[in-house]
Design an enzyme around this catalytic site. Structure first.
Site, short mmCIF file in Angstrom:
data_model
loop_
_atom_site.label_atom_id
_atom_site.label_comp_id
_atom_site.label_asym_id
_atom_site.label_seq_id
_atom_site.Cartn_x
_atom_site.Cartn_y
_atom_site.Cartn_z
N ASP A 65 0.85 -1.20 0.00
CA ASP A 65 0.00 0.00 0.00
C ASP A 65 0.88 1.24 0.00
O ASP A 65 1.72 1.42 0.89
CB ASP A 65 -0.89 -0.04 1.26
N ASN A 67 -0.38 4.56 -0.22
CA ASN A 67 -1.00 5.82 0.22
C ASN A 67 -1.76 5.71 1.54
O ASN A 67 -2.59 6.56 1.85
CB ASN A 67 -1.91 6.37 -0.88
N ASP A 69 -4.18 3.76 2.72
CA ASP A 69 -5.62 3.47 2.86
C ASP A 69 -5.87 2.00 3.22
O ASP A 69 -7.02 1.55 3.25
CB ASP A 69 -6.40 3.87 1.60
N ASP A 142 -4.18 -10.37 -16.20
CA ASP A 142 -5.23 -11.36 -16.01
C ASP A 142 -6.38 -11.01 -16.95
O ASP A 142 -6.89 -9.89 -16.93
CB ASP A 142 -5.70 -11.30 -14.54
N ASP A 243 -8.44 -16.32 -17.12
CA ASP A 243 -9.30 -16.84 -16.06
C ASP A 243 -10.33 -17.83 -16.62
O ASP A 243 -11.01 -17.52 -17.61
CB ASP A 243 -10.02 -15.65 -15.42
N GLU A 297 -6.11 -20.63 -17.27
CA GLU A 297 -6.48 -21.28 -16.02
C GLU A 297 -7.50 -22.33 -16.40
O GLU A 297 -8.58 -22.01 -16.89
CB GLU A 297 -7.08 -20.27 -15.04
N HIS A 367 -3.48 -17.30 -5.70
CA HIS A 367 -4.39 -16.54 -4.83
C HIS A 367 -5.67 -17.31 -4.49
O HIS A 367 -6.51 -16.78 -3.77
CB HIS A 367 -4.74 -15.23 -5.53
N ASP A 368 -5.86 -18.50 -5.05
CA ASP A 368 -7.06 -19.30 -4.75
C ASP A 368 -6.74 -20.47 -3.83
O ASP A 368 -7.57 -21.38 -3.67
CB ASP A 368 -7.64 -19.89 -6.05
O1 ISL Z 1 -10.89 -21.38 -6.02
C1 ISL Z 1 -11.55 -22.29 -6.39
C2 ISL Z 1 -12.03 -23.27 -5.44
O2 ISL Z 1 -11.74 -22.84 -4.16
C3 ISL Z 1 -11.83 -22.51 -7.80
O3 ISL Z 1 -12.98 -23.21 -8.02
C4 ISL Z 1 -11.86 -21.18 -8.53
O4 ISL Z 1 -13.07 -20.57 -8.32
C5 ISL Z 1 -11.62 -21.45 -9.96
O5 ISL Z 1 -10.33 -21.91 -10.03
C6 ISL Z 1 -11.71 -20.20 -10.79
O6 ISL Z 1 -10.82 -19.23 -10.35
C7 ISL Z 1 -10.71 -18.03 -11.03
O7 ISL Z 1 -11.97 -17.47 -11.36
C8 ISL Z 1 -12.78 -17.05 -10.26
C9 ISL Z 1 -12.02 -16.23 -9.22
O8 ISL Z 1 -12.77 -16.16 -8.06
C10 ISL Z 1 -10.67 -16.82 -8.91
O9 ISL Z 1 -9.95 -15.98 -8.05
C11 ISL Z 1 -9.95 -17.02 -10.20
O10 ISL Z 1 -8.63 -17.46 -10.04
C12 ISL Z 1 -13.89 -16.24 -10.86
O11 ISL Z 1 -13.34 -15.26 -11.68
CA CA Z 2 -3.50 2.06 -1.27
#
Ligand code: ISL
Ligand code: CA
Length: 596
Positions: A65, A67, A69, A142, A243, A297, A367-368
């Site tokens: 971050d 600034n 916030d 992305d 995605d 993905e 991140h998932d």
């Molecule tokens: O994270 C999952 C299960 O916990 C997956 O089913 C995930 O939703 C799937 O891999 C799709 O992910 C991507 O599209 C989603 C988004 O929420 C995720 O962050 C992204 O990586 C919808 O855009």
């Molecule tokens: Ca910020």
């Protein structure tokens, strides 16, 4: 004579100028070798910069971050480019930074050509991209185009009336027997259809209600997507992570789930009839015109279907993220037990299925998912560092382009969640409403699983130093709490310690880069059934490397299979010194690489 001279000048001068330009191009990217090398091969593989690259994923909301916030932003990323470059990575993958109401943290896009206000401005983006290029790195974005936000101008129009010119940008169906058009479910709980009051029809949303699925069967939608891709590529982006790209094509008859449906959504959502037509069209219209990298993905795509997306002769994508490894310990939010031989078998199956025309990715988290050291390693104080290094060794020596997720280079761990209020993820909140509040699942049970599966573990802020909130923000509160272990685990500490995980990644990445066998070499698992040791070779001609990983905390004496002797030590994560021996003595989570 004079005319001949003139002709030569007319032909030769532009050629010389063109040659100079090509020369310039190659010198601007010192690590990554485009054009000329595109025709060279290594071990049968066409050499490509994206096969040799190491990618670092940034989740902008949680990186830095600038600034005060409490929310990470683009200027914050720009301020840390030397830290990223210092690892030796070549490519940054930026999770969505587009304008979004953040129902799903940016994976719900309101305007594909605008930067999210919280993250900064287009000028900040340009500055970031410039900083990336100045350091000879590349940046991929992305591309989230299976769905948009319901606040996108297209959807605002689309929902107005059945004859609106944007109606067919999304997927609308009338009720069936007073109910949803079919029984598909959303990844974020409940039905995948939502009735919209304006017209009384339902729209499809495979994810949240605020993420309506775009209608790819409408050529206008496809061309809107191609245009916005060109917009970012013309700005200098080096490609895309796409995605849930396998979901873009839908069977327009929308049949119910098959009678024997076992929750394997891939069989339904990821095998739409026109998927390959559309990806090939996208390749023709956009990708083929740029020297870019693409990674799809590919949730739900099987091993058998993988070459259809990535075989280079089909002109679709370069690589995909296949989900077998990252779904090994969970089903939805539920945790399930797993074993190393299962994980090893996945890599081996993939290696056998992908020939020289296809290329793989290697990733252990994103991140998932949960944090790699908590999930596949051991995050207790004694083993956190060696196990994070052992996993880094694996990530960077398997065959495929490796993806490092922010914070893994510090060995960041899962967050000690204890109550529902601590979570942010819409997936967690929706399942809570659907399953816990309806008393189908107990609170304690639910939280216990989330402690091992929630996506929020990966989303807690980066830990930069020992100051409040780990130096992520100067605000009193970060958007998601910082892991309380930030005083011990942070970037400042890592940079001051030559034995840190950060510097191990750096050494490992350097070794990989100067060792073609670790990139293009054949992979062979020497001991598939071994429950705790992963021993494999990577070989390219006479150049052969042996990787031995002790994936447990127990010290052990490991007799190398096939009468092998460990050769010359190339890298070790502990202080093991043995060379040229048939039995290696490995401490808990010890990792070694030998040149044979
Ligand atoms: O994270 C999952 C299960 O916990 C997956 O089913 C995930 O939703 C799937 O891999 C799709 O992910 C991507 O599209 C989603 C988004 O929420 C995720 O962050 C992204 O990586 C919808 O855009
Ligand atoms: Ca910020």
């Amino acid at each position: 004579m004079k005319t001949l001279y003139l002709v030569i000048v007319i032909i030769a001068v532009p050629l010389i100028l063109a040659a100079c330009q090509t020369g310039n191009k190659t010198t601007t990217t010192e690590l990554l070798k485009p054009s000329a090398d595109n025709f060279a091969t290594a071990n049968g593989h066409t050499k490509k910069w994206w096969k040799e690259a190491v990618v670092y994923q940034i989740y902008p909301r949680s990186f830095k971050d600038s600034n005060g916030d409490g929310i990470g932003d683009l200027k914050g990323i720009t301020s840390q480019l030397d830290y990223i470059k210092g690892l030796g990575v070549d490519v940054i993958w930026l999770s969505p930074m587009y304008d979004s109401p953040n129902a799903d943290n940016g994976y719900d896009i309101r305007d594909y050509r605008k930067i999210m206000t919280e993250f900064g401005t287009m000028a900040d983006f340009d500055e970031l991209l410039k900083g990336v290029k100045q350091r000879n790195m590349k940046m991929i974005l992305d591309l989230v185009v299976n769905h948009s936000s319901d606040e996108h101008a297209w959807f605002a129009e689309s929902r107005k009336s059945k004859d609106n010119q944007y109606r067919d940008y999304y997927i609308w169906r009338p009720a069936k027997d007073d109910k949803e058009p079919n029984n598909w479910t959303s990844f974020f709980s409940g039905p995948a259809w939502k009735k919209d009051p304006a017209t009384g029809e339902y729209y499809l949303h495979l994810f949240a209600e605020k993420q309506p699925d775009l209608n790819w069967d409408n050529p206008k939608v496809r061309h809107e997507v191609y245009d916005l891709m060109k917009f970012w590529l013309d700005k200098g982006a080096d490609g895309f992570r796409m995605d849930v790209i396998p979901f873009i094509s839908k069977d327009q008859s929308f049949p119910d789930f098959p009678a024997d449906y076992d929750g394997n959504y891939g069989k339904v959502y990821a095998s739409g009839p026109k998927l390959h037509d559309y990806v090939q069209e996208m390749n023709r219209e956009v990708l083929s015109k740029y020297d870019v990298m693409t990674v799809g993905e590919a949730a739900g795509v099987t091993l058998e279907q993988t070459p259809l997306l990535v075989d280079e002769r089909r002109n679709e994508l370069n690589m995909i993220f296949q989900f077998d490894v990252v779904s090994i310990d969970r089903q939805g939010w539920r945790w399930k037990p797993w074993t190393w031989p299962e994980v090893k078998a996945i890599y081996t199956r993939y290696d056998k299925a992908l020939d020289v025309h296809s290329w793989n990715t290697v990733f252990l988290t994103n991140h998932d998912n949960t944090r790699v050291v908590s999930r596949f390693g051991d995050d207790t104080p004694q083993y956190r560092v060696p196990s994070a290094k052992a996993l880094a060794t694996m990530l960077l020596t398997l065959k495929g382009t490796p993806f490092v997720y922010q914070g893994d280079e510090l060995g960041m761990t899962n967050y000690p969640f204890t109550k529902i209020e601590e979570f942010d993820d819409i997936q967690v909140k929706n399942a809570w409403k659907a399953e816990v509040l309806t008393k189908q699942v107990g609170i304690v049970d639910y939280i216990a699983h989330l402690r091992k599966t929630s996506r929020d573990h990966a989303r807690t802020p980066m830990q930069w130093d020992e100051s409040p909130n780990g130096g992520f923000t100067t605000a009193a509160k970060a958007w998601l709490p910082v892991n309380p272990n930030y005083k011990e685990i942070n970037a400042k500490q890592a940079l001051a310690d030559q034995n840190s995980i950060y510097y191990y990644f750096k050494k490992m990445i350097e070794l990989r880069k100067r060792t073609p066998a670790l990139i293009y070499g054949d992979y062979k698992d020497l001991d598939p059934q071994n429950p705790t040791v992963f021993a494999y070779t990577r070989s390219l001609g006479a150049d052969k490397y042996l990787v031995v990983l002790n994936l447990s905390k127990n010290d052990l004496a490991y007799t190398l299979p096939e009468g092998l002797k460990a050769g010359q030590l190339a890298l070790s994560n502990l202080n093991g010194k043995e060379e040229n021996v048939p039995v290696v003595n490995l401490k808990g989570w010890e990792a070694r690489i030998y040149q044979l």
